[in-house]
Design a protein around this motif. Sequence first.
Motif: not given
Lengths: 279, 332
Positions: A172, A275-279
């Motif tokens: 990120l 939630a959902g920044a990565v993965k």
Amino acid sequence: MAQARSHFGRSIAAHAVLLTYTVIALFPVFVIVINSFKSRKAIFSEPLAVPTPATFDLIGYATVLKQGDFFQYFQNSMIVTVASLFFVLLFGAMAAFALSEYRFRGNLMMGLYLALGIMIPIRLGTVAILQMMVASGLVNTLAALILVYTAQGLPLAVFILSEFMKQVSDDLKNAGRIDGLSEYRIFFTLVLPLVRPAMATVAVFTMIPIWNDLWFPLILAPAESVKTITLGSQVFIGQFVTNWNAVLAALSLAILPVLVMYLIFSRQLIRGITAGAVK
Amino acid sequence: MGALTLSNVTKSFGATDVIKGVDLEVNEGEFCVFVGPSGCGKSTLLRIIAGLEDASGGAVTIDGRDVTLLPPAKREIAMVFQSYALYPHLSVRDNMGLALKQAGVARAEIAAATDRAAGMLALGPLMDRRPAELSGGQRQRVAIGRAIVRTPKLFLFDEPLSNLDAALRVQTRIEIARLHRDLGATMVYVTHDQVEAMTLADRIVVLRAGRVEQVGAPMELYNDPANTFVAGFIGSPQMNFLKAGALGMRSDSMGVRPEHLAISRGTGQIAGKISHVEKLGGETLVYVMTDGQGLLTVRLFGEHDYTVDEAVGLTPDLSRAFHFDAAGLRMR
Ligand SMILES: Nc1ncnc2c1ncn2[C@@H]1O[C@H](COP(=O)(O)OP(=O)(O)OP(=O)(O)O)[C@@H](O)[C@H]1O
Ligand SMILES: [Mg+2]
């Protein structure tokens, strides 16, 4: 079905334990608040009774608001706590980011040095601090308190926040770098929001000792115009006679802002963030 | 003049040398894939190209400009990460437009570029959502879209498909191949997936322990590997390595691909017993424990009903075999 019931049973047990703990923890606060609304005689005859029309008395609050400059004290405490908190979080987060993000010579040593303050109480340095404040003409100013509390809060803040910042996704931050964000933008817009729960935890841990502190206000800022509320309440505790109504009323009032700030930060603690920044 | 040139790039973390001198030329519009075992330095090399990691030595040139000392944002590159790395606080539209906004491009131009990229990837209906409200496949499409919007000189991909499930991986792979054709852009792509490397690449760079083992088109590597490492790494299932001495050859070892090993119930050059059979419908893999040559893999097309413990004979197709010397280098 059986599984659902056992789940239900376990949930009841958990709630019972938590409720018991809550009652025990809140009991002293409860006693302070109910007694602050009673007459002096009622406080001593039945300390655990809730105020009734016969025993209800606002004399404590009246004394507190009349004597001394209570609102001034209150304001002083607010300014000192909020300003210290702001600086602790700002500088703590920045130092933590540098320690966790950049590889430089002495990185580990610097981290250990900054964490050392957790183990060594700042009060050991009181005399030196007082001398410095006298030399710089900061005695009897709120700035003196803010400086000392910022120093006091930083070690724990750096320690906790750098652990959390290590967990922020490298990808990120790198995406930000490729898109041309400055390191400051990456820090403020990408990393800080992701460590918000840790910031809230640090805020709570930092705020409460500052609000309650009596030591440094007494030594560094005892003048009437810069007294904090903890110091200001001391006037009601005398060597021979203590005005319990006033003490209890002052304490009840002093709880309020802590409660409000705690509610603000705990909402941050709970909020399901990013939630959902990565993965 | 290539779109990307690496000259003697090295990288050490403390005392460990991770990249040990890489020279590479990637041509304009080429799709170049880095493959190699885990930990061989693929990601590190890509990050050096991107400028996210400083090279310890050597130079990186992008489109004729030495960028070794430039920060990532000045290199005119775009990167797609395995973990998507979308900005959680921005909508899809703003995620895609951020780089242009940072570069000071006019708002109307940004909108046009984002809409064009969204059109290419069918992201239209998702433009106002946050990353948290997207599925994994959608997030990776947005990340690819974010890269397209900048019209970079060079696209970098670090295992972009590894977090997707099998069906989505195939679909996104095809999408990336189509994008490469449509945009004609230079792309460098890191993967450890054989199929991705073979299907996407114009040229594959095989890395091992920080060194380039061989560079070539997929079929060149398949048909003409330079050493045992490349021969074993390219092609799936892995090539069989036979002790050549036992078969009367003068080389040290002989590589035979599983599809070039004939199996029969009668006798063959090498006798053995079947230890396992894998039936995949379109093909059948037979694992044979041989006397003296260890476990060999045979790949047959269509369905075959071999059973475990059956005695069989194997015969290598000598015209398709590769010979290697004791150091593992190819003997031609
Ligand atoms: N910051 C670092 N400090 C020390 N060593 C590192 C660092 N980053 C990577 N390495 C080492 O460099 C080597 C190469 O890492 P790299 O991430 O490039 O491997 P990779 O080829 O991408 O592997 P994978 O296929 O598993 O992603 C590894 O041995 C790793 O331990
Ligand atoms: Mg990698």
